[in-house]
Write an enzyme that holds these catalytic residues in place. Structure first.
Site, PDB file in Angstrom:
ATOM      1  N   HIS A 175       0.826  -1.204   0.000  1.00 21.16           N
ATOM      2  CA  HIS A 175       0.000   0.000   0.000  1.00 21.16           C
ATOM      3  C   HIS A 175       0.871   1.270   0.000  1.00 21.16           C
ATOM      4  O   HIS A 175       0.640   2.191  -0.783  1.00 21.16           O
ATOM      5  CB  HIS A 175      -0.926  -0.036   1.219  1.00 21.16           C
ATOM      6  CG  HIS A 175      -1.826   1.153   1.351  1.00 21.16           C
ATOM      7  ND1 HIS A 175      -3.114   1.167   0.853  1.00 21.16           N
ATOM      8  CD2 HIS A 175      -1.624   2.363   1.916  1.00 21.16           C
ATOM      9  CE1 HIS A 175      -3.663   2.353   1.106  1.00 21.16           C
ATOM     10  NE2 HIS A 175      -2.781   3.094   1.754  1.00 21.16           N
ATOM     11  N   GLU A 176       1.858   1.299   0.896  1.00 19.96           N
ATOM     12  CA  GLU A 176       2.690   2.510   1.007  1.00 19.96           C
ATOM     13  C   GLU A 176       3.563   2.708  -0.234  1.00 19.96           C
ATOM     14  O   GLU A 176       3.714   3.831  -0.727  1.00 19.96           O
ATOM     15  CB  GLU A 176       3.558   2.453   2.273  1.00 19.96           C
ATOM     16  CG  GLU A 176       2.766   2.471   3.576  1.00 19.96           C
ATOM     17  CD  GLU A 176       1.802   3.653   3.678  1.00 19.96           C
ATOM     18  OE1 GLU A 176       2.134   4.757   3.214  1.00 19.96           O
ATOM     19  OE2 GLU A 176       0.692   3.459   4.195  1.00 19.96           O
ATOM     20  N   HIS A 232       1.547   4.178  -2.999  1.00 20.89           N
ATOM     21  CA  HIS A 232       1.414   5.639  -2.925  1.00 20.89           C
ATOM     22  C   HIS A 232       2.604   6.311  -3.629  1.00 20.89           C
ATOM     23  O   HIS A 232       2.440   7.293  -4.338  1.00 20.89           O
ATOM     24  CB  HIS A 232       1.392   6.111  -1.463  1.00 20.89           C
ATOM     25  CG  HIS A 232       0.034   6.079  -0.811  1.00 20.89           C
ATOM     26  ND1 HIS A 232      -1.083   6.681  -1.348  1.00 20.89           N
ATOM     27  CD2 HIS A 232      -0.372   5.546   0.374  1.00 20.89           C
ATOM     28  CE1 HIS A 232      -2.124   6.508  -0.533  1.00 20.89           C
ATOM     29  NE2 HIS A 232      -1.718   5.806   0.518  1.00 20.89           N
ATOM     30  N   GLU A 274      -6.400   6.732  -1.695  1.00 25.36           N
ATOM     31  CA  GLU A 274      -6.424   5.506  -0.898  1.00 25.36           C
ATOM     32  C   GLU A 274      -6.872   4.303  -1.725  1.00 25.36           C
ATOM     33  O   GLU A 274      -6.287   3.231  -1.643  1.00 25.36           O
ATOM     34  CB  GLU A 274      -7.316   5.674   0.335  1.00 25.36           C
ATOM     35  CG  GLU A 274      -6.728   6.584   1.405  1.00 25.36           C
ATOM     36  CD  GLU A 274      -5.267   6.280   1.737  1.00 25.36           C
ATOM     37  OE1 GLU A 274      -4.896   5.098   1.813  1.00 25.36           O
ATOM     38  OE2 GLU A 274      -4.495   7.229   1.898  1.00 25.36           O
TER      39      GLU A 274
HETATM   40 ZN   LIG Z   1      -2.753   5.108   2.209  1.00 26.23          ZN
END
Ligand SMILES: [Zn+2]
Length: 235
Positions: A141-142, A145, A203
């Site tokens: 997830h990170e 980003h 997100e």
């Molecule tokens: Zn996030």
């Protein structure tokens, strides 16, 4: 009248040119985004800021957990490199200098990845991760980003809105402190906050891309919803 018409036309042309120049696409989803911050501008500042975070640390002495973060990070890095090569986008990883560190801070359930692949986990998120697959959910997830350039997009928007500036160099020339602060905010690198949620668009994009990366790295994506449930309960 002719002059004014020409001027308007020129202005319109310039505006369109700036917009085209400043817009890039997110690697996986193809969404158009504002991007006024180049890799060559941002990476030296990232390296400086990351070094100061790591120096301050303190880094976790829990070797098992720290190794887990590094091992998982390297697998996700490899997955990202494969993915980008497959799409002919390896050039977007130019200047990346991946690092994965675990900071000893049991009160902070957070993790982030700066542009260029500089990752930090805080020990407070480790019980919520529970195991390496949980670490992979957060890592995917990170890193997503960062690959989707969300930090750079947030910085670009803020630079225009807050300072009326179109380049990071201009801001750094005017106020280096403000530029560094903007970077830390844009990647969610604060402490004493939970895993920071940005806009719904960012997100869901990071969730989507993160699942691809963790799966390619050899982890079971079915564990992801369970991690997010634990994360919500933990907050
Ligand atoms: Zn996030």
């Amino acid at each position: 009248m002719k002059n004014k018409f020409m001027r308007n036309k020129l202005f319109l042309f310039a505006l369109v040119a700036v917009t085209i120049y400043a817009c890039t696409s997110v690697a996986v989803t193809g969404r158009k985004q504002l991007n006024l911050v180049s890799n060559s501008e941002i990476l030296p500042i990232v390296n400086q800021q990351y070094d100061s975070v790591i120096r301050k640390g303190p880094l976790s002495t829990n070797k098992e957990q720290a190794d887990m973060v590094k091992r998982c990070g390297l697998k996700v890095q490899k997955a990202v490199e494969e993915y980008m090569a497959g799409k002919g986008l390896s050039s977007e990883l130019q200047g990346f200098d991946w690092e994965f560190n675990l900071i000893d801070d049991p009160k902070t359930a957070n993790a982030w990845c700066m542009p260029g692949g500089k990752v930090a986990f805080y020990t407070g998120i480790m019980p919520i991760c529970k195991n390496e697959t949980g670490v992979a959910v957060v890592m995917g997830h990170e890193v997503a980003h960062a690959i989707a350039n969300h930090g750079r997009e947030r910085m670009s928007t803020q630079m225009l809105a807050q300072y009326g500036l179109g380049t990071l160099s201009a801001l750094m020339g005017q106020s280096p402190g403000a530029g560094k602060e903007l970077l830390m905010q844009a990647v969610g690198a604060g402490t004493n906050i939970g895993l920071l949620k940005f806009s719904r668009e960012h997100e869901s994009e990071a969730d989507h891309i993160g699942l691809i990366f963790m799966t390619m790295a050899g982890y079971d994506p079915n564990e992801a919803p369970k991690f997010w449930e634990r994360m919500t309960e933990g907050l």
